[in-house]
Design a protein around this motif. Sequence first.
Motif, mmCIF file in Angstrom:
data_model
loop_
_atom_site.group_PDB
_atom_site.id
_atom_site.type_symbol
_atom_site.label_atom_id
_atom_site.label_comp_id
_atom_site.label_asym_id
_atom_site.label_seq_id
_atom_site.Cartn_x
_atom_site.Cartn_y
_atom_site.Cartn_z
ATOM 1 N N PRO A 154 -16.186 127.146 -116.156
ATOM 2 C CA PRO A 154 -17.481 127.118 -115.466
ATOM 3 C C PRO A 154 -18.364 125.942 -115.884
ATOM 4 C CG PRO A 154 -17.002 129.329 -116.231
ATOM 5 C CD PRO A 154 -15.935 128.448 -116.782
ATOM 6 N N VAL A 155 -18.254 125.511 -117.117
ATOM 7 C CA VAL A 155 -19.089 124.391 -117.574
ATOM 8 C C VAL A 155 -18.752 123.125 -116.793
ATOM 9 C CG1 VAL A 155 -19.674 122.957 -119.549
ATOM 10 C CG2 VAL A 155 -19.333 125.402 -119.858
ATOM 11 N N LEU A 156 -17.466 122.896 -116.630
ATOM 12 C CA LEU A 156 -17.031 121.707 -115.881
ATOM 13 C C LEU A 156 -17.386 121.855 -114.407
ATOM 14 C CD1 LEU A 156 -15.387 119.029 -115.847
ATOM 15 C CD2 LEU A 156 -13.380 120.396 -115.372
ATOM 16 N N ARG A 157 -17.113 123.021 -113.850
ATOM 17 C CA ARG A 157 -17.343 123.219 -112.423
ATOM 18 C C ARG A 157 -18.824 123.158 -112.076
ATOM 19 N NH1 ARG A 157 -12.849 126.571 -113.177
ATOM 20 N NH2 ARG A 157 -14.041 128.454 -113.579
ATOM 21 N N ALA A 158 -19.683 123.593 -112.998
ATOM 22 C CA ALA A 158 -21.121 123.526 -112.731
ATOM 23 C C ALA A 158 -21.578 122.083 -112.598
ATOM 24 C CB ALA A 158 -21.888 124.208 -113.857
ATOM 25 N N VAL A 208 -17.348 119.272 -110.702
ATOM 26 C CA VAL A 208 -15.930 118.914 -110.681
ATOM 27 C C VAL A 208 -15.136 120.150 -110.276
ATOM 28 C CG1 VAL A 208 -14.008 117.989 -111.981
ATOM 29 C CG2 VAL A 208 -16.339 117.321 -112.557
ATOM 30 N N LYS A 209 -14.399 120.015 -109.197
ATOM 31 C CA LYS A 209 -13.663 121.176 -108.708
ATOM 32 C C LYS A 209 -12.310 121.229 -109.394
ATOM 33 C CE LYS A 209 -13.091 123.800 -104.513
ATOM 34 N NZ LYS A 209 -13.719 124.036 -103.234
ATOM 35 N N TYR A 210 -12.312 121.812 -110.565
ATOM 36 C CA TYR A 210 -11.062 121.895 -111.317
ATOM 37 C C TYR A 210 -10.920 123.293 -111.877
ATOM 38 C CZ TYR A 210 -7.719 121.315 -115.072
ATOM 39 O OH TYR A 210 -6.655 121.473 -115.910
ATOM 40 N N ASP A 211 -9.839 123.911 -111.516
ATOM 41 C CA ASP A 211 -9.595 125.271 -111.983
ATOM 42 C C ASP A 211 -8.100 125.394 -112.186
ATOM 43 O OD1 ASP A 211 -9.083 128.030 -112.154
ATOM 44 O OD2 ASP A 211 -10.970 128.463 -111.130
ATOM 45 N N VAL A 212 -7.691 125.772 -113.372
ATOM 46 C CA VAL A 212 -6.261 125.848 -113.659
ATOM 47 C C VAL A 212 -5.578 126.801 -112.685
ATOM 48 C CG1 VAL A 212 -4.528 126.336 -115.412
ATOM 49 C CG2 VAL A 212 -6.707 125.356 -116.068
ATOM 50 N N ARG A 213 -6.295 127.825 -112.269
ATOM 51 C CA ARG A 213 -5.713 128.788 -111.331
ATOM 52 C C ARG A 213 -5.314 128.116 -110.021
ATOM 53 N NH1 ARG A 213 -10.260 133.205 -111.060
ATOM 54 N NH2 ARG A 213 -11.522 131.325 -111.211
ATOM 55 N N PRO A 215 -15.999 128.277 -107.041
ATOM 56 C CA PRO A 215 -17.409 127.891 -106.919
ATOM 57 C C PRO A 215 -17.722 126.661 -107.776
ATOM 58 C CG PRO A 215 -17.175 130.089 -107.885
ATOM 59 C CD PRO A 215 -15.814 129.542 -107.722
ATOM 60 N N VAL A 216 -18.490 125.771 -107.207
ATOM 61 C CA VAL A 216 -18.854 124.543 -107.915
ATOM 62 C C VAL A 216 -20.364 124.379 -107.891
ATOM 63 C CG1 VAL A 216 -17.973 122.228 -108.272
ATOM 64 C CG2 VAL A 216 -16.980 123.635 -106.503
ATOM 65 N N ASP A 250 -26.937 126.065 -112.730
ATOM 66 C CA ASP A 250 -25.658 125.939 -112.032
ATOM 67 C C ASP A 250 -24.557 126.689 -112.766
ATOM 68 O OD1 ASP A 250 -26.767 124.558 -110.059
ATOM 69 O OD2 ASP A 250 -25.747 122.645 -110.432
ATOM 70 N N ARG A 251 -24.573 126.568 -114.075
ATOM 71 C CA ARG A 251 -23.565 127.304 -114.842
ATOM 72 C C ARG A 251 -23.719 128.804 -114.615
ATOM 73 N NH1 ARG A 251 -24.195 122.841 -118.193
ATOM 74 N NH2 ARG A 251 -25.940 123.560 -119.424
ATOM 75 N N TYR A 252 -24.966 129.219 -114.504
ATOM 76 C CA TYR A 252 -25.231 130.628 -114.207
ATOM 77 C C TYR A 252 -24.672 131.004 -112.836
ATOM 78 C CZ TYR A 252 -28.069 134.620 -112.729
ATOM 79 O OH TYR A 252 -28.485 135.828 -112.234
ATOM 80 N N MET A 253 -25.000 130.194 -111.837
ATOM 81 C CA MET A 253 -24.582 130.533 -110.476
ATOM 82 C C MET A 253 -23.069 130.510 -110.341
ATOM 83 S SD MET A 253 -27.039 131.579 -108.900
ATOM 84 C CE MET A 253 -26.605 131.762 -107.190
#
Lengths: 375, 336
Positions: A229-233, A236-241, A257-258, A266-269
């Motif tokens: 979530p820290v990166l995505r907030a 950056v759309k990166y998710d190992v999944r 979610p980004v 943003d990290r919260y959302m």
Amino acid sequence: MQEMVARTESPGIRSEELFVNMGPQHPSTHGVLRVLTRLDGEKVIDAQADIGYLHRCFEKIAEKRQLFQVIPYTDRTDYLAAIHDELVYVMAVEKLLEIEVPERAQYIRFIMSELQRIASHLLWFGTFAMDLGATTAFLYAWRERERLLDIFEAVTGARMLYNYLRFGGVRNDVFDGFESTVERYLKDFEKRLEDYHELVTGNRIFEKRTQGVGVITAEEAIAYGASGPVLRASGVKYDVRKNDPYLLYDRYDFEVPVGQNGDCYDRYMVRMQEMVESAKLVRHGLADMPSGDVMGKVPRRIKLEGDTYARIESARGEVACYLVGDGSDRAYRLKWRSPCFVHLQLLNIMARGGLIADLVASIGSIDIVMGEVDR
Amino acid sequence: MDMFTAMHNGLVQMGVPLWLANLVPPLVKSLILLLFILLNCMFLIWMERKVAGHMQRRMGPMRTGPHGIIQSLADVIKLISKEDIIPSGVDRWVFVLAPIVAFAPAFAVFMVIPFGPTLIAQDLNIALIFIAALTSFVVISFLMAGWSSNNKWSLLGAMRSTAQLISYEVPLVISVVAVALLAGSLSLQEIVEAQRQSFWYILVQPLGFLVFLTASLAELNRSPFDLSEAEQELVAGYNTEYSGMRWALLYLTEYANLITFAAIASTLFFGGWSGPVLPPVVWFLIKVYFFIFLVMWIRWTLPRIRVDQLMELGWKGLLPLSLVNLAFTGVYVLIR
């Protein structure tokens, strides 16, 4: 250790930097984090994290124990999302030994791991709100998490540290009526989530406390190796999944979610939306869960040879495990990648220039678990 | 009050020296007030925990007495029997004095608060000024406590509360001035009287009341303005180093101030003790407890505001609003 800088702002008035030792016994350092903070009034000039208070020599212990004996230890790295850590370790071993996991076990792992994400995010939601001074949200989140833990307890026998996954499957099948219990839970949970948004998200004070606070740019996040979530907030759309699917994540469609600004809000959302996505994934999993065995065929004598790298998306970010074997039944070397450890490096970037209150919000927003930082 | 005059006269007739007889009624009055404050504070502490509990789907204290009603008593006994610790690094005298400096004015304010038509210790004709002067005293005690503790967290907390109290004092007093304008008096008793003859001032002073409420929350160090003791940030703020009875005194001050606020709010804007059917004291207590509940409600709902935002709100928001309110009130009084 830190030099005190005396500065003169106007004739006759001398002001000094204030060095404050925040933690390891401090109400909002989430365990035993110590932050060496230099302050100018209330403004944070520098915040250096001092870690190691919870170091347990996990990696060294893993070399001395037989492979299956290490599983309970993995629980204790990220104790708020224990399934994820078990999963990555078990996956690494299975990869190296080429063990097949039955379909039903895969589904159970999949469902449990998404439920775990919800549980972990719920706890984070509560503690984050509490860091900002809203104590009631904390207890509301606790209520929902409690029911989830009850489900975990019914399945695994433990509430937090499960020791549930095994090489080749899971220890036992889920209880009768698992599907309907989880389904009922999800229905209630989604209703409660709206309450949370009403109580916290739309609150003006909450927005003012989090928007523009603890900003991490996408470049910084990538440079420091942030994930989850820290990166995505930070946008950056990166998710190992998605990027390196494991379990059943390639079978089901889900949103990642980004955020945009990389601030606490943003990290919260991102986390709040992730919970909704997780609920969706759990529903998919429940609908398609086949019957059958939950344990695959595992050789009686295990010989670990070669090396492998397994990674998953845990509630906090990318947890990875590098496993080297030398032909014995023990790991020659086990290296654990901990997202919290990485995110803690970003603390100085987030806190510098803000106030003490922002420092607290920043620590909260990266969802720190000291057990994982120190291992 | 008649009872006290009678008491005074009786004592003089019995041959008690005049100076001693003069001393007795005020002493009795203050004892009654002290008892009132102490009992109420104990009740409030229990109530706060119950309110918080029920808002958070908990029970609150349940073990001591029915629904934990004597929990506060147990706490008091615990606090009294605790070791009296004065940390070695502190500035001894200031450290010891701070809780007393905090409690004395909080207690003295009750002198001018009208509990009923005749139930008032001293009907000062400058009561509002008296209250404003005494309530701002608390800053000094916070600063004393924070500074003498020789602890950085305490100091930060003290600095915060000083800045906060000073900046919120201004809109608070201005919003109160508007009420004084309406009533044409600074005496609380006369303000209540004026409202009985016309209407509750909340009807013409909604803005003033809002400013008063917000500024009071800041004055009380209550959430969302409880910055000086922000647990998550400053451990416990200015009272970090305090324990036992001294800590209890600081704590008590907080609740005494809460009662003061509620009493003033109901007196200035909601007609004080006036009301139909029920006796005045009951009306007064109902209103006071309503406001206390309101403050608790706010506390357990909202997150905490940040220190710079607090200053911004105080100087850029509340101060202009209170001035506008004062100007309109002035015009209203002129054309009335």
